[in-house]
Design a protein around this motif. Sequence first.
Motif, PDB file in Angstrom:
ATOM      1  N   ARG A 104      45.112  -5.339  30.777  1.00 13.25           N
ATOM      2  CA  ARG A 104      44.094  -4.431  30.229  1.00 13.25           C
ATOM      3  C   ARG A 104      44.743  -3.229  29.545  1.00 13.25           C
ATOM      4  NH1 ARG A 104      40.846  -4.809  35.957  1.00 13.25           N
ATOM      5  NH2 ARG A 104      40.769  -7.103  35.949  1.00 13.25           N
ATOM      6  N   VAL A 105      44.347  -3.017  28.291  1.00 11.38           N
ATOM      7  CA  VAL A 105      44.869  -1.920  27.482  1.00 11.38           C
ATOM      8  C   VAL A 105      43.692  -1.154  26.888  1.00 11.38           C
ATOM      9  CG1 VAL A 105      46.338  -1.251  25.544  1.00 11.38           C
ATOM     10  CG2 VAL A 105      46.909  -3.296  26.893  1.00 11.38           C
ATOM     11  N   ILE A 106      43.591   0.125  27.209  1.00  9.52           N
ATOM     12  CA  ILE A 106      42.564   0.981  26.601  1.00  9.52           C
ATOM     13  C   ILE A 106      43.204   1.668  25.402  1.00  9.52           C
ATOM     14  CG2 ILE A 106      40.979   2.904  26.932  1.00  9.52           C
ATOM     15  CD1 ILE A 106      40.822   2.195  29.862  1.00  9.52           C
ATOM     16  N   PHE A 107      42.794   1.237  24.225  1.00  7.24           N
ATOM     17  CA  PHE A 107      43.353   1.745  22.978  1.00  7.24           C
ATOM     18  C   PHE A 107      42.395   2.793  22.415  1.00  7.24           C
ATOM     19  CE2 PHE A 107      45.437   1.397  18.829  1.00  7.24           C
ATOM     20  CZ  PHE A 107      46.751   1.180  19.235  1.00  7.24           C
ATOM     21  N   PRO A 108      42.875   3.758  21.628  1.00  2.43           N
ATOM     22  CA  PRO A 108      41.986   4.767  21.054  1.00  2.43           C
ATOM     23  C   PRO A 108      40.782   4.146  20.350  1.00  2.43           C
ATOM     24  CG  PRO A 108      44.272   5.366  20.639  1.00  2.43           C
ATOM     25  CD  PRO A 108      44.295   3.997  21.254  1.00  2.43           C
ATOM     26  N   VAL A 109      39.580   4.701  20.631  1.00  3.62           N
ATOM     27  CA  VAL A 109      38.351   4.170  20.042  1.00  3.62           C
ATOM     28  C   VAL A 109      37.524   5.238  19.341  1.00  3.62           C
ATOM     29  CG1 VAL A 109      38.123   2.202  21.589  1.00  3.62           C
ATOM     30  CG2 VAL A 109      37.152   4.409  22.264  1.00  3.62           C
ATOM     31  N   THR A 110      37.879   6.533  19.505  1.00  2.00           N
ATOM     32  CA  THR A 110      37.135   7.595  18.833  1.00  2.00           C
ATOM     33  C   THR A 110      38.073   8.367  17.914  1.00  2.00           C
ATOM     34  OG1 THR A 110      37.557   9.298  20.503  1.00  2.00           O
ATOM     35  CG2 THR A 110      35.675   7.836  20.877  1.00  2.00           C
ATOM     36  N   ALA A 111      37.491   9.174  17.041  1.00  2.00           N
ATOM     37  CA  ALA A 111      38.292   9.958  16.096  1.00  2.00           C
ATOM     38  C   ALA A 111      39.219  10.922  16.827  1.00  2.00           C
ATOM     39  CB  ALA A 111      37.368  10.717  15.144  1.00  2.00           C
ATOM     40  N   SER A 112      38.747  11.516  17.924  1.00  2.00           N
ATOM     41  CA  SER A 112      39.575  12.473  18.660  1.00  2.00           C
ATOM     42  C   SER A 112      40.777  11.815  19.319  1.00  2.00           C
ATOM     43  CB  SER A 112      38.737  13.190  19.717  1.00  2.00           C
ATOM     44  OG  SER A 112      38.312  12.286  20.722  1.00  2.00           O
ATOM     45  N   GLN A 113      40.682  10.503  19.577  1.00  2.00           N
ATOM     46  CA  GLN A 113      41.765   9.760  20.236  1.00  2.00           C
ATOM     47  C   GLN A 113      42.641   8.983  19.253  1.00  2.00           C
ATOM     48  OE1 GLN A 113      39.586   6.972  22.559  1.00  2.00           O
ATOM     49  NE2 GLN A 113      38.630   8.494  23.895  1.00  2.00           N
ATOM     50  N   SER A 114      42.419   9.116  17.969  1.00  2.00           N
ATOM     51  CA  SER A 114      42.968   8.176  16.991  1.00  2.00           C
ATOM     52  C   SER A 114      44.479   8.024  17.054  1.00  2.00           C
ATOM     53  CB  SER A 114      42.546   8.579  15.578  1.00  2.00           C
ATOM     54  OG  SER A 114      42.917   9.933  15.308  1.00  2.00           O
ATOM     55  N   ASN A 115      45.199   9.049  17.504  1.00  2.00           N
ATOM     56  CA  ASN A 115      46.651   8.937  17.628  1.00  2.00           C
ATOM     57  C   ASN A 115      47.127   8.862  19.071  1.00  2.00           C
ATOM     58  OD1 ASN A 115      46.673   9.668  14.700  1.00  2.00           O
ATOM     59  ND2 ASN A 115      48.867   9.782  15.084  1.00  2.00           N
TER      60      ASN A 115
END
Length: 458
Positions: free
Chosen positions: A208-219
């Motif tokens: 399981r990998v939680i990858f950035p999904v919102t603009a604030s998390q993009s990097n």
Amino acid sequence: MSQRTFLNRQALYLRPDPARVVVRRFGPQAEPSDLSHTDKLRANHIVDRVLSLDPATAENLLTEVLENFKGRHRNLLERFEARANEMEEAFETHREFTQVQRRLVGSYFLHEYSFEAAALFNPSIVSHPDQSGAPEGGLRFVLSVRAVGEGHISSLTFRSGSIANDGSVSVDPTSRLASIATLRNRMARLDGEDVEVVFSPDGDISERVIFPVTASQSNGIEDARFVAFDEDGRTVFRATYTAYNGKGIRSELIETSDFLSFRMSPLRGSAAVNKGMALFPRKIGGRYAMIARQDSENLYLIYSDDLFTWDGGVALLKPQFPWEFIQIGTCGSPIELDEGWLLLTHGVGPVRKYSIGAVLLDKADPSKVLARSREPFVRPEPSEREGYVPNVVYTCGAMRHGDQIILPYAVSDTFCNFATIRIAALLQSMERCDARPGACYEAERLPADQAALESDTR
């Protein structure tokens, strides 16, 4: 007392593996409705080229793609179709796709990403929600880890393992496969977005990998500090983390009860403007409580009535000893002991050297500092000084097991190691705050509307 008296480093290492890959969006990263005219034009050129293939050629090409990526991903055909569906709004009017064409189109808008190629670090540890199969006298745990891949993009991934009765740690084998969570719900707010992401129950937790999904998390989703939170008799696993968009940071909160479904929410308020917020594992005096750094240098005790709004605070600790003269910060959530709240801290000293120490807070009133480490008990060993960021040892959260603290920690922002700490000996080594004038920082009440201050480095 020497750290070697109570600290036991274990020969257990978690290192980044560039062979572990996920499939993620390739080409346009924005939602189809937000794509530029140029992006839409290029996307439709790809569609036109796929549709120009005769049925036999298209079938053979899809078979070749699947053969080439065989054994590297679960449910690859479904991922191809899902990506084509995501892009549908950007496509111009075209004849209806056949199933083969839709899968091919989707494959052209995905790519493999080695999510932990550069580093696997800054771990936190909590008890596993499923204790079946735990060793006698021991327990099962979940380890959260920050993974960094190409472009220095950080994601959140997990491991599971066991702690034996004597405190020895073992980590379960890591799956070769990995997949990104599926976005299930997105709710816009004035200060950002609440999102819910989910994983299939199939497969191992290490997939399981939680990858950035919102603009604030993009990097990046950075440095999650998980804690098992007691909420009205049930356990909820919560973590503060840093969302990074490439220019600025924001403190956010993630919560789950099963490590399959996760809710991610922005935090707000004048006290939620910096990195390193660490949540207490239960309410204090009927309110949520955190330790945080608001001013790039000192630690504060802050409270919230709703978990998401954090204002004001009590100045708790400032750099006191040479190993922490640059700044101090949290190393995870406070750990409840009979003697008080044990807070692991990091200090930054000469040549930006990171070390780990501890503070003991009063259990009823955590604004009272009872004792603190005059010297750090974990420093970069000669074998632990080289890596992505030299001279750093760092953790995002430890846990208690019996009379020991189980401490996973990162080495030079590259890989992880484990140590155990004998609680009684650690407490004995700490300097009592009434032992020497000025040894501890007298709490100072801050105004609730304190201005937001600049971001720090960790």
